[in-house]
Design a protein around this motif. Structure first.
Motif, PDB file in Angstrom:
ATOM      1  N   ILE C  64      40.897  35.187  42.945  1.00 40.93           N
ATOM      2  CA  ILE C  64      42.071  34.366  42.638  1.00 40.93           C
ATOM      3  C   ILE C  64      41.686  32.904  42.821  1.00 40.93           C
ATOM      4  CG2 ILE C  64      44.473  33.873  43.258  1.00 40.93           C
ATOM      5  CD1 ILE C  64      44.526  36.621  44.685  1.00 40.93           C
ATOM      6  N   ILE C  66      43.242  29.075  42.906  1.00 42.91           N
ATOM      7  CA  ILE C  66      44.461  28.255  42.960  1.00 42.91           C
ATOM      8  C   ILE C  66      44.057  26.814  42.674  1.00 42.91           C
ATOM      9  CG2 ILE C  66      46.422  27.568  44.398  1.00 42.91           C
ATOM     10  CD1 ILE C  66      46.083  30.168  45.973  1.00 42.91           C
ATOM     11  N   LYS C  72      44.504  25.944  33.096  1.00 42.06           N
ATOM     12  CA  LYS C  72      43.809  27.201  33.376  1.00 42.06           C
ATOM     13  C   LYS C  72      42.295  27.100  33.154  1.00 42.06           C
ATOM     14  CE  LYS C  72      44.419  32.031  32.049  1.00 42.06           C
ATOM     15  NZ  LYS C  72      45.112  32.955  31.109  1.00 42.06           N
ATOM     16  N   ASP C  80      39.311  35.689  38.274  1.00 40.50           N
ATOM     17  CA  ASP C  80      40.066  36.664  37.486  1.00 40.50           C
ATOM     18  C   ASP C  80      41.481  36.172  37.211  1.00 40.50           C
ATOM     19  OD1 ASP C  80      38.251  38.865  37.257  1.00 40.50           O
ATOM     20  OD2 ASP C  80      38.574  39.311  39.375  1.00 40.50           O
ATOM     21  N   LEU C  81      42.171  35.794  38.284  1.00 45.05           N
ATOM     22  CA  LEU C  81      43.582  35.451  38.188  1.00 45.05           C
ATOM     23  C   LEU C  81      43.733  33.984  38.561  1.00 45.05           C
ATOM     24  CD1 LEU C  81      44.481  38.781  39.863  1.00 45.05           C
ATOM     25  CD2 LEU C  81      44.990  38.226  37.472  1.00 45.05           C
ATOM     26  N   VAL C  82      44.247  33.207  37.614  1.00 52.19           N
ATOM     27  CA  VAL C  82      44.268  31.755  37.775  1.00 52.19           C
ATOM     28  C   VAL C  82      45.686  31.285  38.085  1.00 52.19           C
ATOM     29  CG1 VAL C  82      43.593  29.574  36.732  1.00 52.19           C
ATOM     30  CG2 VAL C  82      42.504  31.700  35.968  1.00 52.19           C
ATOM     31  N   ILE C  83      45.808  30.475  39.117  1.00 54.04           N
ATOM     32  CA  ILE C  83      47.091  29.857  39.459  1.00 54.04           C
ATOM     33  C   ILE C  83      46.911  28.351  39.305  1.00 54.04           C
ATOM     34  CG2 ILE C  83      48.910  29.673  41.214  1.00 54.04           C
ATOM     35  CD1 ILE C  83      48.400  32.574  40.432  1.00 54.04           C
ATOM     36  N   PRO C  84      47.198  27.806  38.125  1.00 53.97           N
ATOM     37  CA  PRO C  84      47.034  26.360  37.916  1.00 53.97           C
ATOM     38  C   PRO C  84      48.298  25.664  38.431  1.00 53.97           C
ATOM     39  CG  PRO C  84      47.133  27.621  35.822  1.00 53.97           C
ATOM     40  CD  PRO C  84      47.678  28.486  36.924  1.00 53.97           C
TER      41      PRO C  84
END
Lengths: 155, 155, 155, 155
Positions: C64, C66, C72, C80-84
């Protein structure tokens, strides 16, 4: 020791670009807020935000600009106290939290996000030429009337 | 080395409390998102958020919950990856930023604030039984149709 | 219905630029986190953050990122998992909140701000070649040892 | 039309609880900032924050409190302009962004996070009885000296 320099804080929200007519309305809103002893809170940029700050400064008021960027210099020249957040659009939420009540003047999607947060947290809000949202935002005819409506609610 | 575990991230926004009918629609939305190889992004709480995560987990999907609080335990039980922000309503902006596109299901003022931010930043958004905003939010008939519309746009 | 895809989330913090030696240590940290069934949480950029994500992906883990920006595409290729977030430096606080425990690898002032928040909110933290802060941050010899220390604390 | 009501904004950071000795130092810091024509920016709570605001108000200054909560009433009674953020610890970053320069008085991990952000973004900072960080934070003997050092830097 002095008391607080203002009675409270009224937010003015609207677009960073606006027509001359909307600019004059927002300027009147800012002036009326200051005459009532409140500071103007806004997003600190141009258009409606600049106009509201300018109107307040013309009658000796105090203005606060809560910027989306972290750069103090992005504030319009009528902002007294600058809060450069660096938070981007999330600063819209802070404008609402910092306001005892708000006037929405014109505005598009950004303004709509602030109106929505105001409704969510229960802050009194009055609109001029803006989103009505099926009656959830009472509309006022002009700057003076909008501030008078809020003063009645806050009293 | 493996590739990314998902093709992209689709946000599902709506109320933390909802009717059984809306719950089932949101569950279908979540399931369809997962079947298309995308993760579900949401605010991590109950109602529409829980339903969307549940629907995704039922078909083996991955779910992300971006909480308003700083407490991981506030996430619904179908959230895989928890982002406890501690930002309050400002986390709404993060839900939009974390989504390649969004489905709005029902919802009140909080959901409206997310729709508004999506429009502001230009993220594709489709609604089901929600705010139309004078045609700015295209409406879909149900969960399957809403996700199909977004997949067409993202392609 | 499946269970959560990970047991928990471990943060890896450190500079966006680092030496090859530090890069290898962070890569080992990421790999050890994944082998223990946890996801890697980080700030999503280069250097230590990239290395930790890369190490986790090499053994099939989940990562992840952040991000400080709202884009993005700023994430390193192993996220894998993007928190823009669009929150700038305020995203450092979110990295801490999203972590059950943290490993600090090297790092300068930005990393120090994350260590300080971890101490403030009481998150377990172990350091490698980083700020000791008069013994407040226990130091580990390398990646494997640092993760083993955290696993002991979390058990 | 008037000019800006202050020359600039100086942050005062430190614990929400402090000893009477530290309180008096912070009060002197606030007074010196106001005498130099600057507003006091702080986190708006008690202890060092309250003392700095109090010292400024005693000589007719203006004070800004950037709160972690969204509740205006959480501000200490010497705050003129309240920014209730609802951002939790992320508000620490805003205190730094809102300050042209900062004085750190005493303080624990929360204060350390603010010092770290100040170093990260390059804001001048002087400390009194606080974290030295291997010489990165120059120390002053007392309130008057600390503000004099910052005025020299800002000139």
């Amino acid at each position: 020791m002095e008391g607080r320099v203002v009675k409270g804080q009224i937010g003015v929200i609207g677009g960073a670009v606006c027509s001359p007519e909307i600019y004059e309305i927002a300027r009147e809103v800012g002036g009326e807020i200051a005459k009532n002893g409140f500071s103007v809170v806004c997003g600190g940029l141009g258009g409606v935000m600049e106009a509201a700050c300018r109107g307040a400064k013309e009658v000796g008021g105090i203005t606060i600009g809560i910027l989306p960027t972290s750069t103090k210099g992005d504030a319009n020249p009528y902002v007294d106290l600058v809060i450069p957040t660096g938070l981007g659009h999330a600063r819209n939420v802070l404008v609402v939290h910092a306001s005892d009540a708000l006037v929405a003047v014109d505005g598009e999607a950004g303004t709509l996000s602030e109106i929505a947060i105001a409704l969510k947290v229960g802050k009194p809000i009055v609109g001029i030429h803006t989103w009505e949202l099926e009656g959830r935002v009472p509309l006022a005819e002009g700057g003076r009337a909008s501030v008078a409506m809020l003063m009645d609610i806050l009293r």
